[in-house]
Design a protein around this motif. Structure first.
Motif, PDB file in Angstrom:
ATOM      1  N   SER A   1     -17.869  -8.285  36.198  1.00 32.79           N
ATOM      2  CA  SER A   1     -16.978  -9.166  36.957  1.00 32.79           C
ATOM      3  C   SER A   1     -15.702  -8.443  37.353  1.00 32.79           C
ATOM      4  CB  SER A   1     -16.630 -10.412  36.141  1.00 32.79           C
ATOM      5  OG  SER A   1     -17.792 -11.167  35.902  1.00 32.79           O
TER       6      SER A   1
ATOM      7  N   ILE B   1     -10.820 -13.867  41.383  1.00 31.44           N
ATOM      8  CA  ILE B   1     -11.803 -13.518  42.408  1.00 31.44           C
ATOM      9  C   ILE B   1     -13.069 -12.984  41.754  1.00 31.44           C
ATOM     10  CG2 ILE B   1     -12.293 -11.937  44.315  1.00 31.44           C
ATOM     11  CD1 ILE B   1      -9.345 -12.108  45.090  1.00 31.44           C
ATOM     12  N   GLY B   2     -12.894 -12.153  40.731  1.00 35.15           N
ATOM     13  CA  GLY B   2     -14.044 -11.570  40.042  1.00 35.15           C
ATOM     14  C   GLY B   2     -14.956 -12.636  39.467  1.00 35.15           C
ATOM     15  N   VAL B   3     -14.364 -13.648  38.866  1.00 33.97           N
ATOM     16  CA  VAL B   3     -15.143 -14.747  38.290  1.00 33.97           C
ATOM     17  C   VAL B   3     -15.975 -15.435  39.365  1.00 33.97           C
ATOM     18  CG1 VAL B   3     -14.868 -17.111  37.442  1.00 33.97           C
ATOM     19  CG2 VAL B   3     -13.734 -15.219  36.274  1.00 33.97           C
TER      20      VAL B   3
ATOM     21  N   ILE C   1      -6.859 -16.551  46.707  1.00 36.94           N
ATOM     22  CA  ILE C   1      -8.271 -16.492  46.304  1.00 36.94           C
ATOM     23  C   ILE C   1      -9.142 -17.018  47.436  1.00 36.94           C
ATOM     24  CG2 ILE C   1      -9.896 -17.141  44.495  1.00 36.94           C
ATOM     25  CD1 ILE C   1      -7.441 -15.798  43.381  1.00 36.94           C
TER      26      ILE C   1
ATOM     27  N   THR D   1     -22.764 -12.140  33.550  1.00 33.45           N
ATOM     28  CA  THR D   1     -22.245 -12.152  32.175  1.00 33.45           C
ATOM     29  C   THR D   1     -20.853 -12.752  32.136  1.00 33.45           C
ATOM     30  OG1 THR D   1     -23.530 -10.184  31.624  1.00 33.45           O
ATOM     31  CG2 THR D   1     -21.625 -10.685  30.231  1.00 33.45           C
TER      32      THR D   1
ATOM     33  N   ALA E   1     -16.612 -14.480  42.548  1.00 30.92           N
ATOM     34  CA  ALA E   1     -17.510 -13.612  43.317  1.00 30.92           C
ATOM     35  C   ALA E   1     -18.746 -13.250  42.495  1.00 30.92           C
ATOM     36  CB  ALA E   1     -16.773 -12.352  43.757  1.00 30.92           C
ATOM     37  N   ALA E   2     -18.553 -13.043  41.206  1.00 28.22           N
ATOM     38  CA  ALA E   2     -19.701 -12.709  40.361  1.00 28.22           C
ATOM     39  C   ALA E   2     -20.669 -13.879  40.297  1.00 28.22           C
ATOM     40  CB  ALA E   2     -19.232 -12.326  38.958  1.00 28.22           C
TER      41      ALA E   2
ATOM     42  N   LEU F   1     -12.847 -10.834  30.907  1.00 27.01           N
ATOM     43  CA  LEU F   1     -13.827 -10.731  31.975  1.00 27.01           C
ATOM     44  C   LEU F   1     -14.858  -9.676  31.620  1.00 27.01           C
ATOM     45  CD1 LEU F   1     -12.890 -12.588  34.225  1.00 27.01           C
ATOM     46  CD2 LEU F   1     -12.593 -10.602  35.673  1.00 27.01           C
TER      47      LEU F   1
ATOM     48  N   TYR G   1     -15.513 -19.628  48.241  1.00 27.24           N
ATOM     49  CA  TYR G   1     -16.906 -19.216  48.176  1.00 27.24           C
ATOM     50  C   TYR G   1     -17.749 -20.442  48.489  1.00 27.24           C
ATOM     51  CZ  TYR G   1     -15.426 -14.763  46.382  1.00 27.24           C
ATOM     52  OH  TYR G   1     -14.856 -13.529  46.268  1.00 27.24           O
TER      53      TYR G   1
ATOM     54  N   HIS H   1     -22.384 -14.313  43.728  1.00 28.39           N
ATOM     55  CA  HIS H   1     -23.408 -13.287  43.949  1.00 28.39           C
ATOM     56  C   HIS H   1     -24.648 -13.569  43.113  1.00 28.39           C
ATOM     57  CE1 HIS H   1     -25.154  -9.185  43.144  1.00 28.39           C
ATOM     58  NE2 HIS H   1     -25.170  -9.237  44.462  1.00 28.39           N
TER      59      HIS H   1
ATOM     60  N   PHE I   1     -17.538 -14.230  29.400  1.00 29.15           N
ATOM     61  CA  PHE I   1     -16.960 -14.359  28.068  1.00 29.15           C
ATOM     62  C   PHE I   1     -16.414 -15.764  27.905  1.00 29.15           C
ATOM     63  CE2 PHE I   1     -16.256  -9.665  28.557  1.00 29.15           C
ATOM     64  CZ  PHE I   1     -17.121  -9.302  27.543  1.00 29.15           C
TER      65      PHE I   1
ATOM     66  N   SER J   1      -7.233 -10.771  41.052  1.00 33.79           N
ATOM     67  CA  SER J   1      -8.521 -10.087  41.080  1.00 33.79           C
ATOM     68  C   SER J   1      -9.455 -10.642  40.023  1.00 33.79           C
ATOM     69  CB  SER J   1      -8.335  -8.583  40.858  1.00 33.79           C
ATOM     70  OG  SER J   1      -7.595  -8.027  41.921  1.00 33.79           O
ATOM     71  N   MET J   2      -8.893 -11.090  38.904  1.00 34.16           N
ATOM     72  CA  MET J   2      -9.751 -11.673  37.872  1.00 34.16           C
ATOM     73  C   MET J   2     -10.350 -12.988  38.346  1.00 34.16           C
ATOM     74  SD  MET J   2      -8.377 -10.919  34.133  1.00 34.16           S
ATOM     75  CE  MET J   2      -7.872  -9.300  33.601  1.00 34.16           C
TER      76      MET J   2
ATOM     77  N   ILE K   1     -16.559  -6.313  40.298  1.00 36.19           N
ATOM     78  CA  ILE K   1     -16.694  -7.199  41.452  1.00 36.19           C
ATOM     79  C   ILE K   1     -15.321  -7.676  41.900  1.00 36.19           C
ATOM     80  CG2 ILE K   1     -17.574  -9.431  42.217  1.00 36.19           C
ATOM     81  CD1 ILE K   1     -19.984  -9.007  40.391  1.00 36.19           C
ATOM     82  N   GLY K   2     -14.471  -8.009  40.942  1.00 34.99           N
ATOM     83  CA  GLY K   2     -13.135  -8.498  41.261  1.00 34.99           C
ATOM     84  C   GLY K   2     -12.340  -7.486  42.071  1.00 34.99           C
TER      85      GLY K   2
END
Lengths: 409, 409
Positions: free
Chosen positions: A264, B267-269, B86, B284, B271-272, A260, B89, B275, B286, B264-265, A267-268
Motif C-alpha cells: 500500500s 491514497i495508498g489505502v 485525495i 494486505t 488505491a490498493a 500501512l 475512486y 486495484h 494492518f 499518500s497513506m 501504491i500510495g
DNA sequence: GTGTAGGCATTTGGCCGACAA
DNA sequence: TTGTCGGCCAAATGCCTACAC
C-alpha cells in the motif's frame, strides 16, 4: 508574541493585494516560529547530521521528481521492494517536472534521524512557474566548523565520560583558562529538538587530554547511543555550539510502521504522484537522506547538465563522490559498462539508474552497480585529476580537490 | 528442522494435485514456525492485550471491508484526516466483499503495541469462495484466566517492586508454600515476543501482601513502563503464565513514520483496495485494535444480521459495549437520533457510521456520535434487560448479562 | 593522541516493615 | 487491601590516574 498577532490582524485587514498577501504569510511564519507550533530546526545542524553529500532544493526552484527513487526509499524503509501487486500508472512519467513549494527539515523525536518534507507541484513547462517567496530559507549550508566522532566502548560505558579528540576541542570549544588547575568549563549545547545539554569540559590526565564528564552519560542514555554510533558538534553561523547524533548503519532499521502494508505504501507513492500530475496539484513527500539510496528530487539545472551536457557512452571513465567514515567526501572511480533500463516493463526509457557501472577498487561490492548520470563526474570535469584514477592512495594536496571544504582533517 | 525441509522438497516433487499443494503449504508453515522466521505469537495473550471487545475474522470466511474505516485508522495514526487532495475512486464501493486469506497477529518490537495483518481477496459473491485451510488457527479466544492492573507510581519507581492484587496472585500464580518464612517462589513468564522474564514472588509485609521484587525493575525499564500504563498476566490454554503490557492512551502517539505523507497513506489505502477490487487480487492491511476507532473488517454474518435482520429507525433505543478501565465490558445506552451519510460526497449510501446517536449518560462526550448498525444491540436483544436503560448503576446480577465471562472481578 | 582498566567516593537501586487510606 | 514512605545495605555510577598501543 502579542505584537506579531497584532501585525497579522492589521495585515489581514488591509486590501488583498499580492504584496499584502505575501506580507501576511511572512507574518504568519514569524508567528508560528515564535509560538513554537513548528519550531524551525537548525538548518546547519541538520545538514551536518545529513552528511556532506546531501543538499535540499531551493523553494521556488524547478526539479525533476523520480517516482522510482521514491519507491526505492519506501523499499528500504519497509525492507520490501515493489511487487507485481502494484498497479501500473501509465500516465505517470518516470520523471515529473515540479516546482518546489515548501521544504522543511525535521528530525525523528525518538531516534534523531533527520528527514525533510517537501511539497512539490507538477508543472507543464519551465514557463509555468509562479514566484514563491522563500521567507529567507538559506540555500543548503553545511557548517564549516564541525567534527564527528564514532563513539568507542569507553565513550558509551557508564564507567567514564567522553574523550574529545584534541583538534576538535581546540577548534570548536571555547578556549579553556589553562591557568586553572585543572582547566575546566561548562559547555551548554543544543540538539536538533532544541533541547539543552550541559557538559563539564575538563583538560586533565597524564598525558593531558580533553574530556566531557558530568552530563555526558545523561546524553548517552537519553539518546540511547551505543558504541559505533557517532556524535557530532558544530558551530553554526551564529557561532553557537550544537550537538547531533548519527546512528550506526546496523541500527538504521526503521521498523515497519504497522500502519500501512509495504504494498500500500508503494501504491500510495505512485498514486499520489499520478494524481498530482494529472491535476497539477501539489503533493507532499518525505526524503530520508541517510536511509535513501539516492536523492530522487533533482534540480533541473543539475539534471540538464548531466543529461544534455555530456554524452555518456559505454567504456567511459567516471568518478563519484561517497561519504567517508569520518563524514568527509571521497571520490571513487569506475567505468560505464552498459546503458539500459532498470525496469524495462514499468519504466521504459527512464533515466533513473540507467547506467551500469564497474568500480575500480575491489572493496566496492557494497556500492550500487547502477547509477544515474547526474550522480557522476565525467571526463570533462575530471581531466585535471589524472592522478586520481588509482583511487587507492589518499591524494596529498587534498585541498586542491576541494574535499577539505568541511569535515575532513 | 532439516527433516521438514526434506518433507517440503518431497512434497514439491510430487504431482501438483490440490491435496499436495495444501500439503506443501502446511509443511511450509511448519517450517517457518520451526525456523523462527515468523514465530507465531501467543494468540490468547494477543487477545488479552487487545481487550475484551476485539475479535479477528476466521481464515477462509467472508467479510465486508470498509475503506472509510481503514482511512479512519490511518487518520488516527497520522493525526491527519483525509484531505480534499485525495482523489475519488468511483469504482471502489463503500463496502467490499472479501474472503479472508490470511490473518497473523503481531506486536511492535518497541512498544509492544499489538496489531494484526490480514490478506483479503475481493470476491464477486458468496459463491465465489475457495476453501482455505486455516492450519489450525483457533477462533478468537480470550483467556479466561486473566488480570490487568494499571501501574501506580510505586509500581514503576526504582524504589520498590510491584504490588500484586491479592485475587490476581491467588487466581493466576502457582500456590505459594505458606510454611516458608516468608513464602516465596520464582515466576518465569514470557511476553508477546517470547522473551522470558523471571520475577521473585514473595508474600510478606504487615499486613501481608503479594509482591514481585527481583526482576521487576528490569521489566519496567525494558518496556519503558510509566505509571498509568497497564500490565496484564494470563494463563493460556496450556496453563502457561504470560505477561503483556498496554500503554496508557496518552502515550498511544504513534509518531508520524516519516516514510509517507499522511495524504499518500490515505491514497495508498484507497488505491490498493480499488486495484484489488478491480482485479479480484488479494491485498494486505494492518489492523490496530487499540488505536483504531472501530473495526473495519466485519464478518458477513454479523453485517447481515445487523443490516437486514433489524429495522433501525430514528428514536430507537440501543445498547453498545465499551471496555472498562479494568479491561472488562460495560454496556452504555443511547438513542438513535438520525440516519444519514457520514460523507455524502465521497461515500453516498455507505453503511459506515450512518447512525447518529445520543448517549444517555452525561459523561459520554468522548464517545462517537456516529455508529454503524453492527456495533449496536437493538431492542430485540435488549428487551430482557429493562433495568439497564438507566445505565448509571452497576447491575447487581452482572453474571446474567454475560459481562463476567472474563476479566471482570 | 586516545582507548581501557583499576581505585575509590558517592549516588542510586532495591528489599524490608510501618503506617495510613 | 494496597499505595507510599523511611531505613538500611548492596550495586552501580562516575571521576580520577596509570598504562598501554
Amino acid at each position: 508574541m502579542g505584537s506579531v498577532e497584532e501585525k497579522i490582524k492589521t495585515a489581514g485587514l488591509a486590501n488583498g493585494t499580492q504584496t499584502n498577501l505575501l506580507e501576511e504569510m511572512k507574518l504568519l511564519k514569524e508567528f508560528q516560529d515564535q509560538s513554537g507550533i513548528r519550531k524551525a530546526i537548525n538548518s546547519e545542524l541538520w545538514y551536518a547530521c545529513a552528511g556532506p553529500l546531501v543538499s535540499l532544493p531551493q523553494v521556488g526552484s524547478l526539479v525533476y521528481y523520480f517516482p522510482q527513487g521514491h519507491s526505492e526509499q519506501v523499499a528500504v524503509s519497509t525492507k520490501r521492494s515493489a511487487t507485481s501487486q502494484i498497479p501500473n500508472y501509465p500516465n505517470l512519467p518516470s520523471q515529473l517536472l515540479c516546482q518546489v513549494h515548501n521544504v522543511t527539515q525535521h528530525a525523528d523525536k525518538d531516534t534523531d534521524e533527520i528527514y525533510a518534507q517537501m511539497s512539490l507541484q507538477p508543472v507543464n513547462s519551465e514557463k509555468d512557474v509562479f514566484p514563491i517567496p522563500d521567507f529567507g530559507l538559506k540555500p543548503s549550508k553545511h557548517p564549516s566548523e564541525f567534527f564527528c566522532k564514532t563513539l568507542t566502548a569507553s565513550d558509551t560505558s557508564t564507567h567514564g565520560g567522553f574523550s574529545v579528540p584534541r583538534r576538535a576541542a581546540e577548534k570548536l570549544f571555547p578556549p579553556l583558562d589553562y591557568t586553572m588547575q585543572p582547566p575546566t568549563q561548562e559547555l551548554v549545547v543544543r540538539d536538533l529538538h532544541d533541547h539543552t545539554w550541559t557538559f563539564r569540559h575538563i583538560y586533565r590526565g597524564q598525558p593531558k587530554r580533553h574530556l566531557l564528564t558530568t552530563g555526558w552519560s545523561l546524553f548517552v542514555g537519553s539518546k540511547r547511543l551505543k558504541a559505533g554510533d557517532s556524535v557530532l558538534f558544530i558551530r553554526d553561523e551564529k557561532s553557537q555550539l550544537m550537538v547531533g547524533v548519527r546512528r550506526a548503519n546496523r541500527q538504521q532499521t526503521t521498523l515497519p510502521s504497522s500502519v500501512l502494508s509495504a504494498d500500500s505504501m508503494h501504491i500510495g507513492v505512485l498514486a499520489a504522484a499520478a494524481h498530482a500530475a494529472a491535476n497539477r496539484s501539489p503533493f507532499t513527500i518525505f526524503y530520508n537522506p541517510r536511509a535513501c539510496p539516492s536523492d530522487f528530487v533533482i534540480p533541473l539545472i543539475k539534471f540538464r547538465k548531466a543529461v544534455f551536457g555530456t554524452q555518456v557512452s559505454v567504456g567511459m571513465r567516471f568518478g563519484m563522490m561517497f561519504e567517508t567514515e569520518e563524514s568527509g567526501k571521497r571520490r571513487y572511480m569506475g567505468t560505464i559498462v552498459g546503458i539500459s533500463d532498470l525496469d524495462p516493463l514499468r519504466w521504459p526509457g527512464s533515466k533513473w539508474r540507467n547506467l551500469q557501472v564497474e568500480w575500480d577498487e575491489p572493496g566496492c561490492s557494497d556500492k550500487q552497480i547502477r547509477v544515474s548520470s547526474w550522480e557522476i563526474e565525467t571526463p570533462e570535469s575530471l581531466f585535471i585529476f589524472p592522478s586520481l584514477t588509482s583511487g587507492l592512495k589518499r591524494p596529498l594536496q587534498s585541498g586542491f580537490l576541494g574535499d577539505t571544504e568541511w569535515g575532513v582533517w
